[in-house]
Design a protein around this motif. Structure first.
Motif, PDB file in Angstrom:
ATOM      1  N   TYR A  69       0.717  -1.051   0.131  1.00 33.79           N
ATOM      2  CA  TYR A  69      -0.032  -0.088  -0.197  1.00 33.79           C
ATOM      3  C   TYR A  69       0.989   1.232  -0.050  1.00 33.79           C
ATOM      4  CZ  TYR A  69      -4.056  -2.941   1.374  1.00 33.79           C
ATOM      5  OH  TYR A  69      -4.955  -4.016   1.268  1.00 33.79           O
ATOM      6  N   ARG A  70       1.827   1.079   0.869  1.00 33.76           N
ATOM      7  CA  ARG A  70       2.761   2.498   0.897  1.00 33.76           C
ATOM      8  C   ARG A  70       3.268   2.733  -0.399  1.00 33.76           C
ATOM      9  NH1 ARG A  70       6.198   0.904   5.133  1.00 33.76           N
ATOM     10  NH2 ARG A  70       7.529   0.065   3.749  1.00 33.76           N
ATOM     11  N   GLU A  71       4.033   1.588  -1.097  1.00 35.29           N
ATOM     12  CA  GLU A  71       4.750   1.842  -2.384  1.00 35.29           C
ATOM     13  C   GLU A  71       3.731   2.724  -3.439  1.00 35.29           C
ATOM     14  OE1 GLU A  71       8.089  -1.815  -2.335  1.00 35.29           O
ATOM     15  OE2 GLU A  71       6.040  -2.071  -3.518  1.00 35.29           O
ATOM     16  N   ALA A  72       2.343   1.879  -3.235  1.00 30.23           N
ATOM     17  CA  ALA A  72       1.408   2.692  -4.163  1.00 30.23           C
ATOM     18  C   ALA A  72       1.282   3.786  -4.171  1.00 30.23           C
ATOM     19  CB  ALA A  72       0.204   1.929  -4.251  1.00 30.23           C
ATOM     20  N   ILE A  73       1.068   4.215  -2.804  1.00 29.30           N
ATOM     21  CA  ILE A  73       0.508   5.686  -2.188  1.00 29.30           C
ATOM     22  C   ILE A  73       1.456   6.545  -2.606  1.00 29.30           C
ATOM     23  CG2 ILE A  73       0.256   7.196  -0.485  1.00 29.30           C
ATOM     24  CD1 ILE A  73      -2.335   5.790  -0.498  1.00 29.30           C
ATOM     25  N   VAL A  74       2.810   6.262  -2.478  1.00 28.81           N
ATOM     26  CA  VAL A  74       4.122   7.289  -2.782  1.00 28.81           C
ATOM     27  C   VAL A  74       4.108   7.229  -4.077  1.00 28.81           C
ATOM     28  CG1 VAL A  74       6.565   7.347  -2.632  1.00 28.81           C
ATOM     29  CG2 VAL A  74       5.219   6.875  -0.522  1.00 28.81           C
ATOM     30  N   LEU A  75       4.213   6.327  -4.969  1.00 25.22           N
ATOM     31  CA  LEU A  75       4.523   6.313  -6.281  1.00 25.22           C
ATOM     32  C   LEU A  75       2.977   7.275  -7.119  1.00 25.22           C
ATOM     33  CD1 LEU A  75       5.282   2.875  -7.565  1.00 25.22           C
ATOM     34  CD2 LEU A  75       6.881   4.991  -7.636  1.00 25.22           C
ATOM     35  N   VAL A  76       1.926   6.852  -6.797  1.00 28.66           N
ATOM     36  CA  VAL A  76       0.739   7.709  -7.308  1.00 28.66           C
ATOM     37  C   VAL A  76       0.341   9.145  -6.676  1.00 28.66           C
ATOM     38  CG1 VAL A  76      -1.714   7.393  -8.149  1.00 28.66           C
ATOM     39  CG2 VAL A  76      -0.052   5.700  -8.366  1.00 28.66           C
ATOM     40  N   VAL A  77       0.416   9.077  -5.338  1.00 24.76           N
ATOM     41  CA  VAL A  77      -0.049  10.382  -4.663  1.00 24.76           C
ATOM     42  C   VAL A  77       0.977  11.218  -4.521  1.00 24.76           C
ATOM     43  CG1 VAL A  77      -1.081  11.163  -2.355  1.00 24.76           C
ATOM     44  CG2 VAL A  77      -1.905   9.018  -3.595  1.00 24.76           C
ATOM     45  N   VAL A  78       2.309  10.718  -3.680  1.00 23.55           N
ATOM     46  CA  VAL A  78       3.337  11.865  -3.661  1.00 23.55           C
ATOM     47  C   VAL A  78       3.973  12.073  -4.906  1.00 23.55           C
ATOM     48  CG1 VAL A  78       5.427  12.080  -2.183  1.00 23.55           C
ATOM     49  CG2 VAL A  78       3.383  10.797  -1.272  1.00 23.55           C
ATOM     50  N   LEU A  79       4.633  11.193  -5.714  1.00 27.57           N
ATOM     51  CA  LEU A  79       5.251  11.483  -6.895  1.00 27.57           C
ATOM     52  C   LEU A  79       4.578  11.711  -8.265  1.00 27.57           C
ATOM     53  CD1 LEU A  79       8.170   8.778  -6.148  1.00 27.57           C
ATOM     54  CD2 LEU A  79       8.021  11.323  -5.643  1.00 27.57           C
ATOM     55  N   GLU A  80       3.169  11.543  -7.926  1.00 25.95           N
ATOM     56  CA  GLU A  80       2.367  11.666  -9.222  1.00 25.95           C
ATOM     57  C   GLU A  80       2.376  10.892 -10.420  1.00 25.95           C
ATOM     58  OE1 GLU A  80       2.675  16.051  -9.549  1.00 25.95           O
ATOM     59  OE2 GLU A  80       1.334  16.437  -7.988  1.00 25.95           O
ATOM     60  N   GLU A  81       2.933   9.768 -10.184  1.00 26.74           N
ATOM     61  CA  GLU A  81       3.125   8.819 -11.211  1.00 26.74           C
ATOM     62  C   GLU A  81       1.651   8.410 -11.887  1.00 26.74           C
ATOM     63  OE1 GLU A  81       5.743   7.641 -12.901  1.00 26.74           O
ATOM     64  OE2 GLU A  81       7.217   8.672 -11.887  1.00 26.74           O
ATOM     65  N   SER A  82       1.587   8.048 -13.142  1.00 22.13           N
ATOM     66  CA  SER A  82       0.150   7.494 -13.516  1.00 22.13           C
ATOM     67  C   SER A  82       0.089   6.308 -12.979  1.00 22.13           C
ATOM     68  CB  SER A  82       0.143   7.514 -14.989  1.00 22.13           C
ATOM     69  OG  SER A  82       1.266   6.527 -15.497  1.00 22.13           O
ATOM     70  N   TYR A  83      -1.179   5.596 -12.828  1.00 19.95           N
ATOM     71  CA  TYR A  83      -1.608   4.509 -12.331  1.00 19.95           C
ATOM     72  C   TYR A  83      -0.676   3.283 -13.319  1.00 19.95           C
ATOM     73  CZ  TYR A  83      -5.261   6.079  -9.316  1.00 19.95           C
ATOM     74  OH  TYR A  83      -6.065   6.630  -8.532  1.00 19.95           O
ATOM     75  N   ALA A  84      -0.768   3.715 -14.471  1.00 22.23           N
ATOM     76  CA  ALA A  84       0.000   2.658 -15.695  1.00 22.23           C
ATOM     77  C   ALA A  84       1.453   2.514 -15.178  1.00 22.23           C
ATOM     78  CB  ALA A  84      -0.430   2.994 -17.042  1.00 22.23           C
ATOM     79  N   ARG A  85       1.987   3.802 -14.900  1.00 22.68           N
ATOM     80  CA  ARG A  85       3.612   3.828 -14.598  1.00 22.68           C
ATOM     81  C   ARG A  85       3.757   2.883 -13.297  1.00 22.68           C
ATOM     82  NH1 ARG A  85       6.218   9.353 -16.732  1.00 22.68           N
ATOM     83  NH2 ARG A  85       6.097   9.002 -18.978  1.00 22.68           N
ATOM     84  N   ALA A  86       2.920   3.257 -12.272  1.00 20.30           N
ATOM     85  CA  ALA A  86       3.099   2.809 -10.996  1.00 20.30           C
ATOM     86  C   ALA A  86       2.823   1.267 -11.030  1.00 20.30           C
ATOM     87  CB  ALA A  86       2.066   3.305 -10.033  1.00 20.30           C
ATOM     88  N   ALA A  87       1.865   0.713 -11.997  1.00 16.15           N
ATOM     89  CA  ALA A  87       1.793  -0.813 -12.188  1.00 16.15           C
ATOM     90  C   ALA A  87       2.811  -1.321 -12.879  1.00 16.15           C
ATOM     91  CB  ALA A  87       0.671  -0.722 -13.118  1.00 16.15           C
ATOM     92  N   GLU A  88       3.473  -0.687 -13.726  1.00 10.33           N
ATOM     93  CA  GLU A  88       4.608  -0.931 -14.322  1.00 10.33           C
ATOM     94  C   GLU A  88       5.679  -1.286 -13.485  1.00 10.33           C
ATOM     95  OE1 GLU A  88       7.920   0.654 -17.633  1.00 10.33           O
ATOM     96  OE2 GLU A  88       5.726   1.348 -17.675  1.00 10.33           O
ATOM     97  N   ILE A  89       5.987  -0.343 -12.471  1.00 14.88           N
ATOM     98  CA  ILE A  89       7.104  -0.165 -11.554  1.00 14.88           C
ATOM     99  C   ILE A  89       7.160  -1.317 -10.538  1.00 14.88           C
ATOM    100  CG2 ILE A  89       8.408   1.331  -9.761  1.00 14.88           C
ATOM    101  CD1 ILE A  89       7.642   3.848 -11.443  1.00 14.88           C
ATOM    102  N   LEU A  90       5.653  -1.439 -10.112  1.00 18.25           N
ATOM    103  CA  LEU A  90       5.383  -2.439  -9.124  1.00 18.25           C
ATOM    104  C   LEU A  90       4.979  -3.891  -9.476  1.00 18.25           C
ATOM    105  CD1 LEU A  90       3.446  -0.205  -6.641  1.00 18.25           C
ATOM    106  CD2 LEU A  90       5.904  -0.860  -6.533  1.00 18.25           C
ATOM    107  N   GLU A  91       5.087  -3.917 -11.060  1.00 16.35           N
ATOM    108  CA  GLU A  91       4.796  -5.100 -11.734  1.00 16.35           C
ATOM    109  C   GLU A  91       3.689  -5.555 -11.122  1.00 16.35           C
ATOM    110  OE1 GLU A  91       8.496  -7.432 -10.570  1.00 16.35           O
ATOM    111  OE2 GLU A  91       9.700  -6.170 -12.183  1.00 16.35           O
TER     112      GLU A  91
END
Length: 157
Positions: A110-132
């Protein structure tokens, strides 16, 4: 390409801070990530998402370090130099610390997803790619993570 990497450093530091929990370890993780990226630049495919590639290296490096630290107990978790010497006086500083603590206590996925999308403003698609994982998984992790943070902060759900 080096200009691109330099533009990603603030986001890399923020993501590393969310993983490590302190600035010193986060800076070390960013440095390790950059060294790994340079060592393995031949595996990067030009034209693909460089930022996601760097974040993936960072995440993998962080987990490798965690495994290594479990075997090597250094005792720095209870080191007096890591403890704050002056407590915050303003309410907003207290709330920020509460939020940081609540974020640290979230399950790591949960923390990784929140930081990537909410804090770093990554798109859901990029976050999904990063977190596989799938985009739907990212969306549900963000939703559940936000609810958990609200509950931990004493806000209505």
């Amino acid at each position: 390409m080096s200009d691109d990497i330099l533009s990603y450093l603030p986001a890399m530091r923020a993501f590393a801070r969310s993983l490590c929990g302190n600035a010193t370890d986060a800076d070390d993780l960013v440095q390790e990530t950059l060294v790994r990226a340079i060592e393995n630049i031949s595996s990067y495919t030009p034209g693909t998402n460089l930022r996601a590639w760097l974040f993936t290296i960072m995440r993998n490096r962080f987990y490798s370090n965690c495994i290594k630290q479990k075997r090597e107990r250094t005792g720095d978790e209870d080191c007096a130099s890591q403890q704050p010497t002056v407590s915050a006086q303003q309410e907003w500083q207290v709330r920020i610390r509460e939020l940081e603590k609540a974020l640290e206590e979230l399950p790591v996925h949960y923390r990784e997803a929140i930081v990537l999308v909410v804090v770093l403003e990554e798109s859901y698609a990029r976050a999904a790619e990063i977190l596989e994982c799938d985009i739907g998984t990212i969306k549900s992790r963000i939703n559940r993570g936000r609810r958990m943070l609200r509950a931990a902060m004493g806000e209505e759900i």
